[in-house]
Design a protein around this motif. Structure first.
Motif, PDB file in Angstrom:
ATOM      1  N   ILE A 123      -3.647  30.868  10.306  1.00 58.75           N
ATOM      2  CA  ILE A 123      -2.510  31.724  10.668  1.00 58.75           C
ATOM      3  C   ILE A 123      -1.307  30.880  11.089  1.00 58.75           C
ATOM      4  O   ILE A 123      -0.183  31.122  10.660  1.00 58.75           O
ATOM      5  CB  ILE A 123      -2.922  32.711  11.785  1.00 58.75           C
ATOM      6  CG1 ILE A 123      -3.898  33.741  11.190  1.00 58.75           C
ATOM      7  CG2 ILE A 123      -1.709  33.418  12.379  1.00 58.75           C
ATOM      8  CD1 ILE A 123      -4.526  34.676  12.192  1.00 58.75           C
ATOM      9  N   LYS A 124      -1.581  29.860  11.847  1.00 61.04           N
ATOM     10  CA  LYS A 124      -0.493  28.989  12.304  1.00 61.04           C
ATOM     11  C   LYS A 124       0.216  28.328  11.107  1.00 61.04           C
ATOM     12  O   LYS A 124       1.446  28.312  11.025  1.00 61.04           O
ATOM     13  CB  LYS A 124      -1.079  27.910  13.226  1.00 61.04           C
ATOM     14  CG  LYS A 124      -0.026  27.198  14.052  1.00 61.04           C
ATOM     15  CD  LYS A 124      -0.669  26.186  14.979  1.00 61.04           C
ATOM     16  CE  LYS A 124       0.333  25.131  15.392  1.00 61.04           C
ATOM     17  NZ  LYS A 124      -0.305  23.920  15.900  1.00 61.04           N
ATOM     18  N   ALA A 125      -0.588  27.803  10.170  1.00 59.34           N
ATOM     19  CA  ALA A 125      -0.008  27.125   9.008  1.00 59.34           C
ATOM     20  C   ALA A 125       0.753  28.104   8.124  1.00 59.34           C
ATOM     21  O   ALA A 125       1.799  27.771   7.560  1.00 59.34           O
ATOM     22  CB  ALA A 125      -1.109  26.428   8.214  1.00 59.34           C
ATOM     23  N   ALA A 126       0.238  29.340   7.995  1.00 65.58           N
ATOM     24  CA  ALA A 126       0.873  30.318   7.109  1.00 65.58           C
ATOM     25  C   ALA A 126       2.194  30.818   7.692  1.00 65.58           C
ATOM     26  O   ALA A 126       3.149  31.063   6.958  1.00 65.58           O
ATOM     27  CB  ALA A 126      -0.075  31.488   6.854  1.00 65.58           C
ATOM     28  N   LYS A 127       2.236  30.948   9.025  1.00 68.50           N
ATOM     29  CA  LYS A 127       3.446  31.505   9.648  1.00 68.50           C
ATOM     30  C   LYS A 127       4.657  30.598   9.455  1.00 68.50           C
ATOM     31  O   LYS A 127       5.793  31.060   9.480  1.00 68.50           O
ATOM     32  CB  LYS A 127       3.202  31.755  11.141  1.00 68.50           C
ATOM     33  CG  LYS A 127       2.654  33.151  11.384  1.00 68.50           C
ATOM     34  CD  LYS A 127       2.160  33.328  12.799  1.00 68.50           C
ATOM     35  CE  LYS A 127       3.305  33.672  13.758  1.00 68.50           C
ATOM     36  NZ  LYS A 127       2.727  33.897  15.123  1.00 68.50           N
ATOM     37  N   ILE A 128       4.402  29.330   9.229  1.00 63.76           N
ATOM     38  CA  ILE A 128       5.505  28.398   9.041  1.00 63.76           C
ATOM     39  C   ILE A 128       6.324  28.782   7.803  1.00 63.76           C
ATOM     40  O   ILE A 128       7.545  28.771   7.822  1.00 63.76           O
ATOM     41  CB  ILE A 128       4.991  26.948   8.922  1.00 63.76           C
ATOM     42  CG1 ILE A 128       4.372  26.526  10.257  1.00 63.76           C
ATOM     43  CG2 ILE A 128       6.103  25.993   8.503  1.00 63.76           C
ATOM     44  CD1 ILE A 128       3.644  25.205  10.206  1.00 63.76           C
TER      45      ILE A 128
ATOM     46  N   LEU B 127      -5.208  26.633   0.884  1.00 67.85           N
ATOM     47  CA  LEU B 127      -4.179  27.373   0.147  1.00 67.85           C
ATOM     48  C   LEU B 127      -2.850  27.451   0.897  1.00 67.85           C
ATOM     49  O   LEU B 127      -1.799  27.550   0.267  1.00 67.85           O
ATOM     50  CB  LEU B 127      -4.690  28.778  -0.195  1.00 67.85           C
ATOM     51  CG  LEU B 127      -5.748  28.793  -1.301  1.00 67.85           C
ATOM     52  CD1 LEU B 127      -6.456  30.138  -1.351  1.00 67.85           C
ATOM     53  CD2 LEU B 127      -5.116  28.477  -2.654  1.00 67.85           C
ATOM     54  N   THR B 128      -2.882  27.395   2.225  1.00 64.82           N
ATOM     55  CA  THR B 128      -1.597  27.385   2.938  1.00 64.82           C
ATOM     56  C   THR B 128      -0.801  26.141   2.543  1.00 64.82           C
ATOM     57  O   THR B 128       0.418  26.162   2.548  1.00 64.82           O
ATOM     58  CB  THR B 128      -1.774  27.401   4.482  1.00 64.82           C
ATOM     59  OG1 THR B 128      -2.491  26.221   4.869  1.00 64.82           O
ATOM     60  CG2 THR B 128      -2.496  28.646   4.946  1.00 64.82           C
ATOM     61  N   GLY B 129      -1.504  25.085   2.171  1.00 70.19           N
ATOM     62  CA  GLY B 129      -0.830  23.868   1.706  1.00 70.19           C
ATOM     63  C   GLY B 129      -0.078  24.095   0.410  1.00 70.19           C
ATOM     64  O   GLY B 129       0.858  23.370   0.085  1.00 70.19           O
TER      65      GLY B 129
ATOM     66  N   GLU C 178       0.412  36.206   1.220  1.00 73.15           N
ATOM     67  CA  GLU C 178      -0.574  36.777   2.141  1.00 73.15           C
ATOM     68  C   GLU C 178      -1.816  37.290   1.399  1.00 73.15           C
ATOM     69  O   GLU C 178      -2.950  37.052   1.829  1.00 73.15           O
ATOM     70  CB  GLU C 178       0.108  37.913   2.911  1.00 73.15           C
ATOM     71  CG  GLU C 178      -0.692  38.475   4.042  1.00 73.15           C
ATOM     72  CD  GLU C 178       0.106  39.555   4.767  1.00 73.15           C
ATOM     73  OE1 GLU C 178       1.227  39.263   5.255  1.00 73.15           O
ATOM     74  OE2 GLU C 178      -0.370  40.707   4.826  1.00 73.15           O
ATOM     75  N   ASP C 179      -1.599  37.984   0.284  1.00 67.94           N
ATOM     76  CA  ASP C 179      -2.737  38.535  -0.464  1.00 67.94           C
ATOM     77  C   ASP C 179      -3.694  37.431  -0.923  1.00 67.94           C
ATOM     78  O   ASP C 179      -4.913  37.608  -0.915  1.00 67.94           O
ATOM     79  CB  ASP C 179      -2.252  39.307  -1.697  1.00 67.94           C
ATOM     80  CG  ASP C 179      -1.718  40.681  -1.322  1.00 67.94           C
ATOM     81  OD1 ASP C 179      -1.818  41.037  -0.121  1.00 67.94           O
ATOM     82  OD2 ASP C 179      -1.197  41.380  -2.209  1.00 67.94           O
ATOM     83  N   THR C 180      -3.134  36.315  -1.336  1.00 63.76           N
ATOM     84  CA  THR C 180      -3.978  35.213  -1.803  1.00 63.76           C
ATOM     85  C   THR C 180      -4.837  34.680  -0.655  1.00 63.76           C
ATOM     86  O   THR C 180      -6.019  34.386  -0.836  1.00 63.76           O
ATOM     87  CB  THR C 180      -3.111  34.077  -2.379  1.00 63.76           C
ATOM     88  OG1 THR C 180      -2.164  34.645  -3.280  1.00 63.76           O
ATOM     89  CG2 THR C 180      -3.952  33.050  -3.113  1.00 63.76           C
ATOM     90  N   LEU C 181      -4.244  34.598   0.537  1.00 61.70           N
ATOM     91  CA  LEU C 181      -5.011  34.123   1.702  1.00 61.70           C
ATOM     92  C   LEU C 181      -6.155  35.088   2.005  1.00 61.70           C
ATOM     93  O   LEU C 181      -7.291  34.669   2.269  1.00 61.70           O
ATOM     94  CB  LEU C 181      -4.096  33.985   2.919  1.00 61.70           C
ATOM     95  CG  LEU C 181      -3.031  32.886   2.826  1.00 61.70           C
ATOM     96  CD1 LEU C 181      -2.113  32.926   4.050  1.00 61.70           C
ATOM     97  CD2 LEU C 181      -3.678  31.507   2.692  1.00 61.70           C
ATOM     98  N   ILE C 182      -5.858  36.382   1.930  1.00 61.76           N
ATOM     99  CA  ILE C 182      -6.901  37.374   2.206  1.00 61.76           C
ATOM    100  C   ILE C 182      -7.986  37.330   1.124  1.00 61.76           C
ATOM    101  O   ILE C 182      -9.188  37.362   1.418  1.00 61.76           O
ATOM    102  CB  ILE C 182      -6.269  38.780   2.340  1.00 61.76           C
ATOM    103  CG1 ILE C 182      -5.464  38.803   3.641  1.00 61.76           C
ATOM    104  CG2 ILE C 182      -7.330  39.868   2.325  1.00 61.76           C
ATOM    105  CD1 ILE C 182      -4.714  40.065   3.896  1.00 61.76           C
TER     106      ILE C 182
END
Ligand code: MN
Length: 679
Positions: A9-14, A57-59, A64-68
């Motif tokens: 979550i931290k990495a994605a929020k960036i 994947l955040t890299g 968002e859908d892909t992360l889920i």
């Protein structure tokens, strides 16, 4: 490589400021409940795996859908929860992504290895046309599994997974241009498949890391000052890391030592626009001596995969060879994230353009699949897989049709790719409007019009000059239709010319003993049959030469350069020496017509092939109508030698190239010669 949901979550929020944290957390809890009680081989709870895949994947800055989708990717396959449960809780879109991944893993379990590889290769590509995100999740899934592969107890299983990764996932990551992920996958495969070589290089890299990073730091600060002095302030500059596998591959393929590759500093400068790219190049070349022949402008002429950057190598800080890559932010984004860059980061205005680029890639993929579907012969499929590994070039027919070919393909390749018949009757070609010989190597963007003639037909020599496996296949097919007499004649011709290339007298001077050796080795009934099979390509002439003369008589030990190929063909291990490559002294006598600039032209060709010249002498023959030039050269391996001889033959006015087999050439001391040079 294990991560927590908080880290995801931290990495994605960036990069996703509007991330729906609650939704992501809900997916995590759903997956954790579903996998409850399952333990991974390395001992951690199963949920660590999908969470780590999502983190990878955040890299790539996925949505968002892909992360889920990543968090839920193993649920229908490995738990009692179904796809319907996922659809009920997270909707159709997510269920679609998860279903795509589930389908892919089913393909894995059903077939035997060879079939399965091909199947999964196909499926993945087909899915790529549907939704690129499914592939990204699958790649992240594999990367995390590879990072914990050590926990699998059976070595055969580890090898199998690593080979599959190297053969299928790495090429796909390459195709999509996701370099970072590709590099990580490769290093993990390397470690699994060639542990000794991996450790050796890792060790060497550790030893050199300190001094190396010092030079990189000093180079960066020096270049920063120079750019500022030229009023360039807004740029990023960073050192580039080489993967261990890329170092290893260069050592094997190019016959270089570890230090030649590792010590080449890699620095990247990222600026705002194309104008600034050239400004940076100008500043570098004003302040440092550029290395000749190393400037590559992939901005003016992008690589076939769309890659853009300017590359130049200079003698930098302390004279250290430093390779600079100069590019804009946009180019950087694309080169780092590949197709993902088009999918996720473009604004609406650019979306259309990006989509076209993506479709172009997908179109190429589709074509490969079609060829595969039609191919019956399984050996042929292996060949085709090899082609996928190589860089491609794109050339045009006069009507504007695009033909894609492997890198280094020549005009004969092009002709055979258009049509078998066109290949068989090719006599020459107009290359961008100029008449060129059939052996001419093609580049992306070339327009090629094949000239045919009724008398002309494919010959055995072509088999050794083409690059694409499809062409080899089609040439062989044709050669098999020729008469026995014709094949014997061709076999004699190719063997004779090859023998002479190495400085021996030719077929007529072979002893009965030598002939019998060949007949026995290749299980032939008699000499004529042997020649016949050489003539139709059943027996490789290089194998015959290797049988006739010991390797040292030819040129040292040949390093196995076809690392990938060995795996595809199923051999277990390729042995490669890590020792610095041997240098072989070679003495060439070249007979030419007497013309101005001949010596310079040949010297350029030699230098262009990366060959060191120790000594040159010239002699005028036949009262000035022709000359004999003698070169004493340092050759690294047999491939380099063959390419060189071939290239010299191409210089206009060259009549004959002969290698002198004697040890007089060995007597030149290379050190003495270098001393002479520096005085
Ligand atoms: Mn998984």
């Amino acid at each position: 490589m294990n991560h927590s949901i908080e880290e995801v979550i931290k990495a994605a929020k960036i990069y996703l400021p509007n991330l729906n944290e609650r939704r992501l957390y809900r997916a995590y809890e759903f997956a954790a409940r579903a996998h409850e009680g399952q333990i991974r081989k390395e001992g951690s709870p199963y949920i660590v795996h999908p969470v780590s895949a999502a983190y990878i994947l955040t890299g790539l800055r996925v949505d968002e859908d892909t992360l889920i989708g990543a968090l839920l990717h193993d649920v229908p396959e490995d738990t009692t929860y179904t796809l319907e449960d996922i659809e009920k809780n997270f909707g159709k879109k997510i269920a679609f992504l998860v279903e795509g991944i589930t389908k892919l893993s089913k393909v894995h379990y059903r077939h035997n290895m060879e079939e399965r590889q091909i199947e999964s290769l196909k499926k993945m590509f087909i899915h790529s046309a549907q939704d690129i995100r499914i592939i990204l999740i699958k790649l992240a899934d594999r990367l995390h599994n590879m990072s914990t592969i050590g926990a699998i107890p059976k070595p055969e299983k580890r090898t199998r997974i690593a080979k599959e990764t190297l053969e299928i996932y790495v090429p796909i990551a390459n195709l999509l241009g996701i370099w970072e992920l590709k590099g990580q996958l490769e290093d993990l495969c390397f470690k699994t498949l060639l542990p000794e070589e991996f450790e050796h290089i890792e060790e060497l890299a550790k030893e050199s890391a300190l001094s190396h990073s010092d030079i990189v730091k000093r180079s960066i600060s020096q270049v920063k000052r120079m750019l500022a002095a030229n009023h360039l302030y807004d740029f990023e500059i960073e050192g580039r890391k080489k993967t261990l596998y890329s170092i290893y591959r260069k050592m094997v393929n190019k016959g270089r030592s570890f230090h030649e590759i590792y010590d080449l500093i890699g620095i990247r400068v990222i600026v705002d626009d194309i104008g600034e790219c050239y400004q940076v190049l100008g500043v570098l070349h004003q302040n440092y001596t550029p290395k000749l022949g190393r400037l590559k402008d992939y901005i003016a002429i992008p690589k076939s995969n769309g890659y853009q950057s300017i590359h130049t190598t200079i003698f930098g800080v302390d004279g250290a060879l430093s390779e600079f890559q100069i590019r804009t932010k946009e180019m950087h984004l694309e080169s780092e994230y590949g197709v993902a860059a088009h999918y996720f980061y473009t604004n609406e205005k650019d979306k259309k353009k990006s989509f076209k680029k993506m479709q172009k890639k997908a179109g190429w993929v589709k074509k490969i699949l079609e060829v595969q579907r039609n191919a019956q012969n399984s050996h042929y499929l292996d060949d085709l897989k090899l082609d996928i590994f190589q860089d491609r070039i794109f050339v045009f027919t006069p009507k504007g049709d695009v033909i894609d070919l492997p890198k280094d393909a020549n005009i004969i390749d092009m002709a055979f790719h258009v049509h078998s018949d066109l290949g068989r009757r090719a006599a020459g070609a107009l290359l961008n409007g100029t008449k060129e010989s059939l052996n001419t190597t093609l580049k992306t963007g070339d327009v090629v019009e094949i000239i045919t003639s009724e008398e002309s037909q494919a010959k055995i020599e072509w088999l050794y000059s083409v690059h694409a496996n499809l062409s080899k296949h089609r040439i062989k097919e044709f050669l098999k239709t020729l008469s026995t007499e014709k094949s014997i004649e061709s076999g004699w011709r190719i063997l004779d010319s090859r023998i002479k290339v190495y400085g021996y007298k030719g077929v007529n001077f072979l002893s009965e003993e030598q002939k019998n050796k060949l007949i026995e080795k290749f299980l032939q009934k008699n000499w004529d049959l042997l020649l016949c099979n050489l003539g139709n390509g059943n027996i490789n002439v290089n194998d015959a030469i290797a049988e006739l003369f010991s390797k040292s008589e030819l040129i040292g030990e040949e390093i196995n350069t076809d690392y990938m190929k060995a795996y595809v063909e199923g051999s277990d291990r390729v042995h490669v020496s890590i020792a610095p490559p041997k240098i072989h002294k070679v003495h060439l006598k070249i007979e030419t017509i007497n013309r101005v600039g001949m010596l310079r032209d040949i010297s350029d060709v030699i230098a262009g092939n990366g060959v060191n010249i120790l000594k040159i002498s010239t002699m005028i023959l036949n009262e000035g109508s022709s000359s004999e030039l003698e070169f004493f050269l340092e050759i690294r391996n047999i491939n380099q030698y063959e390419n060189l001889v071939y290239a010299i033959h191409e210089v206009p006015g060259v009549l004959k190239v002969n290698r002198v087999q004697s040890d007089e050439s060995a007597q030149i001391n290379s050190n003495d010669f270098h001393k002479e040079l520096s005085q």
